[in-house]
Design a protein around this motif. Structure first.
Motif, PDB file in Angstrom:
ATOM      1  N   ALA A 184      -6.224   7.352 -12.567  1.00 41.79           N
ATOM      2  CA  ALA A 184      -5.190   7.845 -13.480  1.00 41.79           C
ATOM      3  C   ALA A 184      -4.162   6.786 -13.814  1.00 41.79           C
ATOM      4  O   ALA A 184      -3.297   6.998 -14.670  1.00 41.79           O
ATOM      5  N   GLY A 185      -4.232   5.640 -13.160  1.00 43.28           N
ATOM      6  CA  GLY A 185      -3.275   4.563 -13.425  1.00 43.28           C
ATOM      7  C   GLY A 185      -3.537   3.374 -12.516  1.00 43.28           C
ATOM      8  O   GLY A 185      -4.513   3.336 -11.740  1.00 43.28           O
ATOM      9  N   LYS A 186      -2.666   2.399 -12.574  1.00 42.86           N
ATOM     10  CA  LYS A 186      -2.796   1.224 -11.696  1.00 42.86           C
ATOM     11  C   LYS A 186      -1.398   0.775 -11.266  1.00 42.86           C
ATOM     12  O   LYS A 186      -0.393   1.098 -11.908  1.00 42.86           O
ATOM     13  N   ILE A 187      -1.400   0.033 -10.196  1.00 40.31           N
ATOM     14  CA  ILE A 187      -0.136  -0.489  -9.648  1.00 40.31           C
ATOM     15  C   ILE A 187      -0.205  -2.019  -9.649  1.00 40.31           C
ATOM     16  O   ILE A 187      -1.111  -2.601  -9.044  1.00 40.31           O
ATOM     17  N   GLU A 188       0.755  -2.656 -10.332  1.00 41.34           N
ATOM     18  CA  GLU A 188       0.861  -4.112 -10.369  1.00 41.34           C
ATOM     19  C   GLU A 188       1.878  -4.558  -9.314  1.00 41.34           C
ATOM     20  O   GLU A 188       3.028  -4.125  -9.318  1.00 41.34           O
ATOM     21  N   LEU A 189       1.396  -5.419  -8.395  1.00 35.48           N
ATOM     22  CA  LEU A 189       2.285  -5.938  -7.367  1.00 35.48           C
ATOM     23  C   LEU A 189       3.112  -7.105  -7.929  1.00 35.48           C
ATOM     24  O   LEU A 189       2.552  -8.060  -8.484  1.00 35.48           O
ATOM     25  N   VAL A 190       4.410  -6.998  -7.776  1.00 33.47           N
ATOM     26  CA  VAL A 190       5.339  -8.041  -8.242  1.00 33.47           C
ATOM     27  C   VAL A 190       6.130  -8.534  -7.036  1.00 33.47           C
ATOM     28  O   VAL A 190       6.775  -7.738  -6.352  1.00 33.47           O
ATOM     29  N   PRO A 191       6.084  -9.864  -6.757  1.00 38.10           N
ATOM     30  CA  PRO A 191       6.820 -10.385  -5.595  1.00 38.10           C
ATOM     31  C   PRO A 191       8.328 -10.347  -5.846  1.00 38.10           C
ATOM     32  O   PRO A 191       8.812 -10.677  -6.934  1.00 38.10           O
ATOM     33  N   THR A 192       9.052  -9.926  -4.830  1.00 37.95           N
ATOM     34  CA  THR A 192      10.523  -9.902  -4.921  1.00 37.95           C
ATOM     35  C   THR A 192      11.171 -11.014  -4.094  1.00 37.95           C
ATOM     36  O   THR A 192      12.374 -11.214  -4.186  1.00 37.95           O
ATOM     37  N   ILE A 233      -1.333   0.340  -0.529  1.00 40.46           N
ATOM     38  CA  ILE A 233      -0.293  -0.217   0.338  1.00 40.46           C
ATOM     39  C   ILE A 233       0.495  -1.278  -0.446  1.00 40.46           C
ATOM     40  O   ILE A 233      -0.089  -2.204  -1.019  1.00 40.46           O
ATOM     41  N   ILE A 234       1.789  -1.121  -0.471  1.00 44.36           N
ATOM     42  CA  ILE A 234       2.676  -2.119  -1.090  1.00 44.36           C
ATOM     43  C   ILE A 234       3.359  -2.863   0.057  1.00 44.36           C
ATOM     44  O   ILE A 234       4.174  -2.288   0.785  1.00 44.36           O
ATOM     45  N   PRO A 235       3.020  -4.141   0.264  1.00 42.79           N
ATOM     46  CA  PRO A 235       3.570  -4.874   1.421  1.00 42.79           C
ATOM     47  C   PRO A 235       5.046  -5.214   1.220  1.00 42.79           C
ATOM     48  O   PRO A 235       5.607  -5.135   0.120  1.00 42.79           O
ATOM     49  N   VAL A 236       5.641  -5.640   2.313  1.00 42.93           N
ATOM     50  CA  VAL A 236       7.040  -6.072   2.253  1.00 42.93           C
ATOM     51  C   VAL A 236       7.130  -7.362   1.429  1.00 42.93           C
ATOM     52  O   VAL A 236       6.305  -8.266   1.568  1.00 42.93           O
ATOM     53  N   GLY A 237       8.126  -7.446   0.595  1.00 45.69           N
ATOM     54  CA  GLY A 237       8.288  -8.609  -0.282  1.00 45.69           C
ATOM     55  C   GLY A 237       7.710  -8.368  -1.652  1.00 45.69           C
ATOM     56  O   GLY A 237       7.739  -9.285  -2.486  1.00 45.69           O
ATOM     57  N   PHE A 238       7.200  -7.184  -1.871  1.00 45.91           N
ATOM     58  CA  PHE A 238       6.648  -6.834  -3.175  1.00 45.91           C
ATOM     59  C   PHE A 238       7.174  -5.461  -3.569  1.00 45.91           C
ATOM     60  O   PHE A 238       7.629  -4.675  -2.739  1.00 45.91           O
ATOM     61  N   VAL A 239       7.087  -5.168  -4.855  1.00 37.43           N
ATOM     62  CA  VAL A 239       7.282  -3.818  -5.381  1.00 37.43           C
ATOM     63  C   VAL A 239       6.069  -3.496  -6.247  1.00 37.43           C
ATOM     64  O   VAL A 239       5.397  -4.409  -6.752  1.00 37.43           O
TER      65      VAL A 239
END
Length: 393
Positions: free
Chosen positions: A72-80, A18-24
Motif C-alpha cells: 500500500a506504500g513505501k518508506i524512504e529512509l532519510v539519515p538525520t 524497522i527504522i534505525p536510530v539516525g534515520f527517519v
C-alpha cells in the motif's frame, strides 16, 4: 486462526519495517483519501499531506518498528545524522557516494589536476519529507544535484588560479567554499556542515604536475636549509657569547679590580684637572694683581720723578734768574764742582793716583779739576778787566 477463501485472497507473511536510530522514515502512501496540501505556497515541488492520506506524509516516522503494508506504500529512509559525501575513487563515506569520483579541474596555467574532496551534510528530520518529495530519495539528490553543483563550483574557482596557487591557497579556498556552498545547500533543504579539500593530484600518465611538485619541494628544502644555516649561525653566536660570559665570570675579580682602578684614575684625573684649573685661576689672579701693582708703582714712580723733575727745573730756573750776570758763572762753577765731587765719591776714584808715572803727560782727576778751576778763574779775570776799562773819547 483465520478462515480465508483461497479463491478470493492469499496470505503473505511480511516482516515489520524497522527504522534505525539516525534515520527517519518518509511514508509515500499509494492508497487513502485525498488530503489537503500542507507544504505551503512557497513550496512548489509537490504536496505534503496528513498521515493516512494518499501521497507523501508531512510527518515522518521516528526510529522504531512499524507494521506497514509495503503493497500500500513505501518508506524512504532519510539519515538525520551527519553523513559524508566523498569525491574519491574507491572510497566511500556513506551509501550515497558510490558513484562519485575526483573532480577534474583546469587551472589558469592549463594544468588538469584531479581534486579529491569530502563534504559533510546534514538533513533536518522535519525537512526530510520535502527532500523525498523533491528528489525521490537521497541517492538521487546526491547524483543529480549535489555532484554537478559541487563540481561546477570548484571548476569555476580553479580557472582563476594557477596550479601552485591552488595548492598554496587550499585553506583559503576551503574557507570560501564553506561560506558559498552553505547558501546553495539551503536552497535544497540541506544543511551544509563542512568541506574538506584534498591535495590535487595528476591524472594517470601526466608527469608535468609531478615536476611542479618536485620544484616546490626543492624550493622548500632550500628555504629550510637557509633557515637551518641561520639557526646554526645564531647558535654559534650564542655559544660565543656563552664562552665570553664564562671567561668574563672567571676573570670577574680581575675585571672588577681593573674597573675600580679605572674609576680611581678617572677620579684622580678629574681631581688633577680641577686642581690645575684652580691653580690657573690663582696664577691668573696673582698675575693680574702683580700687573696692577706694577702699574700702580710705575705710575707712582713716574709721578714722583715728574714732580722731582718739575721741582728741580723750577729750582734751576729760579737760580738762573737769581744769578744772572756776574753771579751766574760763580754759580755754574759751584754746581760743576759739586757734581764732580759727587761723581768722585760715587765711583771711589782717588783724586791723586797711588802710583805716579814720570813724564809731563800725566793726567788725573785732581789735575783735571785744577785745570778746570784755572780756566774758570781766567775767564772771570777777563770779564773783570773788561768791565774796568774806561771808554775814551
Amino acid at each position: 486462526t483465520y478462515y480465508i477463501n483461497r479463491l478470493f485472497a492469499t496470505v503473505e507473511l511480511i516482516k515489520k519495517t524497522i527504522i534505525p536510530v539516525g534515520f527517519v522514515g518518509v511514508v509515500v502512501s499509494y492508497t487513502g483519501r485525498k488530503g489537503s496540501d500542507l507544504s505551503g505556497k512557497e513550496y512548489s515541488h509537490g504536496e505534503l499531506v496528513e498521515s493516512g492520506c494518499r501521497g507523501v506524509w508531512r510527518d515522518p516516522l521516528m526510529p522504531g518498528k512499524y507494521a506497514f503494508n509495503t503493497y500500500a506504500g513505501k518508506i524512504e529512509l532519510v539519515p538525520t545524522t551527519n553523513f559524508v559525501l566523498m569525491w574519491k575513487s574507491g572510497e566511500s563515506g556513506s551509501s550515497f557516494d558510490n558513484n562519485l569520483r575526483e573532480i577534474t579541474l583546469i587551472t589558469k596555467d592549463a594544468f588538469e589536476p584531479q581534486l579529491p574532496l569530502s563534504v559533510v551534510v546534514h538533513i533536518d528530520y522535519r525537512k526530510a519529507p520535502m527532500v523525498v518529495q523533491r528528489f525521490g530519495n537521497v541517492a538521487q539528490l546526491v547524483e543529480q544535484t549535489l555532484d554537478p553543483m559541487v563540481s561546477s563550483y570548484f571548476k569555476n574557482v580553479s580557472q582563476t588560479k594557477t596550479f601552485i596557487e591552488l595548492i598554496q591557497s587550499r585553506s583559503e579556498l576551503q574557507t570560501n567554499a564553506s561560506a558559498d556552498m552553505k547558501e546553495r545547500f539551503q536552497a535544497y533543504s540541506l544543511e551544509f556542515q563542512e568541506v574538506l579539500i584534498g591535495t590535487p593530484k595528476p591524472q594517470p600518465g601526466d608527469t608535468k604536475i609531478e615536476n611542479i611538485m618536485a620544484q616546490l619541494r626543492d624550493r622548500q628544502i632550500a628555504r629550510e636549509q637557509v633557515e637551518t644555516f641561520a639557526q646554526k649561525q645564531i647558535a654559534a653566536d650564542k655559544e660565543r657569547e656563552l664562552n665570553e660570559a664564562e671567561q668574563r665570570a672567571a676573570k670577574q675579580k680581575e675585571l672588577t679590580g681593573s674597573l675600580v682602578d679605572i674609576s680611581i684614575k678617572e677620579n684622580q684625573g678629574s681631581a688633577n684637572v680641577k686642581a690645575a684649573e684652580k691653580k690657573r685661576q690663582e696664577i691668573e689672579a696673582l698675575a693680574h694683581a702683580e700687573k696692577f701693582k706694577q702699574e700702580m708703582e710705575g705710575s707712582g714712580r713716574a709721578s714722583a720723578i715728574r714732580s722731582v723733575g718739575e721741582a728741580e727745573a723750577s729750582a734751576i730756573k729760579a737760580k738762573s734768574e737769581a744769578l744772572q750776570g756776574e753771579g751766574a758763572d760763580k754759580q755754574l762753577m759751584q754746581t760743576v764742582m759739586l757734581r764732580l765731587a759727587e761723581a768722585f765719591e760715587t765711583s771711589k776714584v782717588p783724586l791723586v793716583p797711588q802710583i805716579q808715572m814720570g813724564g809731563g803727560g800725566d793726567t788725573n782727576a785732581f789735575n783735571t779739576l785744577l785745570s778746570l778751576m784755572g780756566s774758570l778763574k781766567a775767564g772771570e779775570l777777563a770779564q773783570t778787566l773788561k768791565h774796568d776799562e774806561t771808554p775814551r773819547a
